[in-house]
Design an enzyme around this catalytic site. Structure first.
Site, PDB file in Angstrom:
ATOM      1  N   GLU A   1      -1.457 -53.932   7.635  1.00  0.00           N
ATOM      2  CA  GLU A   1      -1.478 -53.515   9.164  1.00  0.00           C
ATOM      3  C   GLU A   1      -0.194 -54.284   9.819  1.00  0.00           C
ATOM      4  OE1 GLU A   1      -5.287 -54.027  10.883  1.00  0.00           O
ATOM      5  OE2 GLU A   1      -6.142 -52.997   9.278  1.00  0.00           O
TER       6      GLU A   1
ATOM      7  N   THR B   1     -17.774 -51.423   8.145  1.00  0.00           N
ATOM      8  CA  THR B   1     -16.313 -51.711   8.484  1.00  0.00           C
ATOM      9  C   THR B   1     -16.204 -53.241   8.236  1.00  0.00           C
ATOM     10  OG1 THR B   1     -16.805 -50.619  10.578  1.00  0.00           O
ATOM     11  CG2 THR B   1     -14.996 -52.122  10.809  1.00  0.00           C
TER      12      THR B   1
ATOM     13  N   ASP C   1     -12.108 -55.805   3.289  1.00  0.00           N
ATOM     14  CA  ASP C   1     -11.495 -56.811   3.505  1.00  0.00           C
ATOM     15  C   ASP C   1     -12.154 -58.018   3.165  1.00  0.00           C
ATOM     16  OD1 ASP C   1      -9.359 -55.448   5.253  1.00  0.00           O
ATOM     17  OD2 ASP C   1     -11.151 -55.183   6.614  1.00  0.00           O
TER      18      ASP C   1
END
Length: 222
Positions: A49, A160, A164
């Protein structure tokens, strides 16, 4: 956007993340302090990102100091530059990202392993593939794949940030001196806890909770 069953769709608005200056004439866009922090790190975890040019610079600094580099393949779509891949020790995609990266099908575990081998040809020696409720697999060049089953959650509220969390937990366990097998278990426990809480940041679990889940999951398995 949260969907029924905890699945999610994400819209990325890059904002400040994509506003890093382009590296010119060999001059770093990172401060001397930032560069020193990278050189002194136990491990560096990157994600997509921010611009590829920034990731490449960080990876080069880390590699010059023999600091391992992990790239989470989540974030922007598009090709990962070859020179960046060659500076990465471990790349961590999910099945979709692996398929996009290699052009190979990833519908079965055998296909995932074959696709991961294509990453070896690109210069990355270790590929950690996140498979959601099917767990994960670490494919290291020259070694048998290591398959880690998921630690199933009693309730899936929000996925979500699960990927990560998994990659970060794996990196933490690895830099603390654990084997890759133990690091995969630690990551699986962290991801299992993550999907039981809403929100990407609030759902990332504390260490004690991860250790407690690991103890209960594997003591019951024994």
């Amino acid at each position: 956007m949260l969907q029924p069953g905890g699945k999610n769709s994400i819209i990325i608005v890059g904002g400040a993340n994509v506003s890093w200056p382009i590296l010119e004439d060999g001059m770093s866009c990172l401060s001397a302090n930032a560069q020193q922090i990278i050189r002194e790190a136990g491990i560096v975890l990157l994600q997509r990102e921010v611009p590829n040019s920034l990731n490449l610079e960080v990876a080069k600094i880390a590699r010059s100091a023999n600091v391992p580099v992990v790239l989470d393949a989540g974030g922007m779509e598009g090709r990962i530059p070859e020179n960046l891949l060659k500076c990465i020790d471990i790349i961590s995609p999910n099945e979709t990202e692996l398929e996009r990266l290699t052009g190979a099908s990833t519908n079965t575990i055998d296909q995932v392993i074959e696709a991961a081998a294509k990453c070896h040809e690109m210069g990355v020696k270790q590929v950690l593939v996140k498979l959601g409720e099917k767990g994960s697999v670490l494919v290291t060049e020259g070694l048998p794949p290591i398959i880690q089953p998921a630690i199933l959650a009693p309730m899936v509220l929000d996925t979500t940030g699960a990927g990560d969390t998994f990659t970060a937990a794996f990196a933490v366990a690895l830099v603390e001196g654990n084997s890759v097998v133990e690091s995969l278990k630690f990551a699986a426990a962290a991801a299992s806890l993550c999907i039981q809480v809403k929100g990407a940041i609030p759902s990332m679990p504390e260490r004690n909770a991860v250790l407690q889940l690991l103890k209960s999951a594997y003591s019951s398995a024994d």
